[in-house]
Enzyme design. Structure first.
Site: not given
Ligand code: EPZ
Length: 420
Positions: A22-23, A117, A122, A307, A399
């Site tokens: 994903k990242n 999130c 952030r 994570d 997601r």
């Protein structure tokens, strides 16, 4: 509101194949918006965040076509605006990578201030610091950020904080800047290396990704016209490894890069979780003995990944003794602990540290997915808890995890999705 209903207590058994990262995907797709030609990307995960990013890029004018073999053809040449202000851009933090891409393409970019999130503030001050160093003028007003530059020139940027996002955003912006950009104190995650490899495959000149000094020599044209395949998702893989260990199962996790999993496999071995490793797979073996308490500190890669912190905290609840989890990356990533305590965990948090007393007997409850990885941790807890667990607000989990229900069911889990 959609939820997962899980009947716990069944050890997971079998094999699971890990999807694309994903990242990495969330950095590669915006980077593709910089190209001067089309490209094909393989192994992108079919998850909500990627599909939303496709929608935002199409709203700029890019052509994005999914192929029958799962790959995606992208042509950014029709892009006609430097304003990525599609409503959905507020919902995914990774939309901010379009700042670097549009700045590189048009020397101008307008975006909403990023969402994502919620586990503490952030900030994007390091991104802004880098853009300004390269000649960008940044204004923030009405909830939008505007960056523009007469010329984008290579600079020596020393990041005050090790930031994945700032490293990727500045690498993208520097790919076509004039001259050489050096990013010092860069983040080193595997997905950063993947975005750098994508850029180089498309014609860029990025050296040092994966170390804390990345040197980007700007090129006038990024031809593209070739294919790139994203790496497997290190966090998805870790989540299934932990789920196997938590349920006392026997699971082979396929399509992984074992090197990327080392921070986790080392810690699992410390807890006496049985592991076998092959070239592109890792097998979690059924427990030979009790799990042993351990101390975990999250750090930027190659440290233990933040994570995987919530999922690992669930596993530590089952270990003999007192474990300590210290969250060094995010301010407030223990919101899930109250739900875990409702399931019978014995955890006390003080600032960045959680003390976990085990082994706890977890029982089913109705809990909430506070964020993507906390949600995954609730699913992991439900898989081992006695009785039924309902995890609410699961869209946030979808997601970042492709076909979570299908993959868990194939491993023998009793899980079903309820609601829209
Ligand atoms: C990326 O977020 C990931 N998201 C996060 O994964 C992950 O938790 C994080 O990196 C750390 O590994 C994506 O890749 C889309 P950072 P990012 O910039 O880039 C501070 C998931 O579950 N900071 O590395 O936003 C920041 O406050 C998600 O997949 C600044 O101070 O993280 C934090 O303390 C959740 N100023 C630390 O750096 C800045 O300008 C790390 O943040 C930027 C960051």
């Amino acid at each position: 509101m959609a939820s997962y209903v899980i009947r716990g207590g069944r050890p997971l058994r079998g094999e699971v194949s890990i999807s694309g990262s994903k990242n990495a995907a969330l950095g590669i797709i915006p980077a593709a918006m910089l190209l001067d030609g089309p490209c094909r990307i393989e192994n992108l995960p079919d998850i909500a965040d990627v599909n939303v990013l496709f929608e935002i890029c199409r709203s700029l004018g890019a052509r994005i076509d999914k192929q029958s073999d799962g790959s995606v053809e992208i042509d950014p040449r029709p892009i006609h605006t430097s304003e990525a202000t599609h409503e959905k851009a507020r919902t995914i933090r990774a939309s901010y990578y379009l700042m670097g891409a549009l700045l590189g393409r048009f020397h101008k970019a307008t975006l909403f201030m990023p969402g994502g999130c919620d586990f503490g503030t952030r900030p994007i001050d390091q991104h802004i610091k880098g853009f300004e160093a390269m000649g960008g003028r940044v204004t923030i007003e009405y909830g939008k950020i505007l960056v523009e530059a007469e010329r984008l020139s290579g600079e020596h940027i020393f990041l005050d904080v090790v930031s994945v996002g700032a490293t990727i955003n500045l690498m993208i912006a520097a790919a076509k800047a004039e001259g050489v950009t050096v990013i010092e104190n860069a983040a080193r995650e595997p997905h950063i290396v993947d975005v750098a490899n994508f850029l180089n495959t498309m014609g860029a000149n990025v050296k040092g990704a994966g170390t804390d000094v990345i040197k980007i020599t700007g090129v006038p044209v990024l031809p593209g016209r070739t294919t790139y395949s994203a790496i497997p998702d290190q966090i998805e893989a870790g989540t299934y490894m932990i789920a196997a260990a938590v349920t006392g199962g026997d699971v082979k996790v396929r399509n992984v890069i074992p090197k990327h999993m080392e921070p986790l496999t080392a810690k699992l071995a410390e807890m006496c979780v049985g592991l076998e490793e092959g070239e592109d797979w890792i097998r979690i073996l059924p427990p030979q003995d009790h799990l042993v308490a351990a101390n975990v500190k999250t750090m930027p890669y190659p440290g233990f990944p933040t994570d995987l912190q919530p999922q690992t905290t669930v596993l530590l609840c089952l270990c003999d003794g007192v474990s300590r989890m210290t969250e060094n990356v995010w301010e407030n990533r223990f919101q899930f602990v109250d739900d875990l305590k409702m399931m019978g965990a014995s955890i006390t948090t003080a600032g960045h540290t959680a003390m976990i007393e085990g082994p706890a007997k977890l029982t089913g409850a109705t809990v909430t997915a506070h964020d993507l990885r906390a949600g995954a941790a609730m699913v992991v807890a439900g898989l081992v808890a006695e009785g039924t667990t309902e995890v609410c607000e699961v869209r946030i989990i979808e997601r970042g995890y492709e076909d979570l229900i299908g993959k868990l069911r194939a491993l023998g889990a009793e899980i079903e999705r309820k609601g829209p």
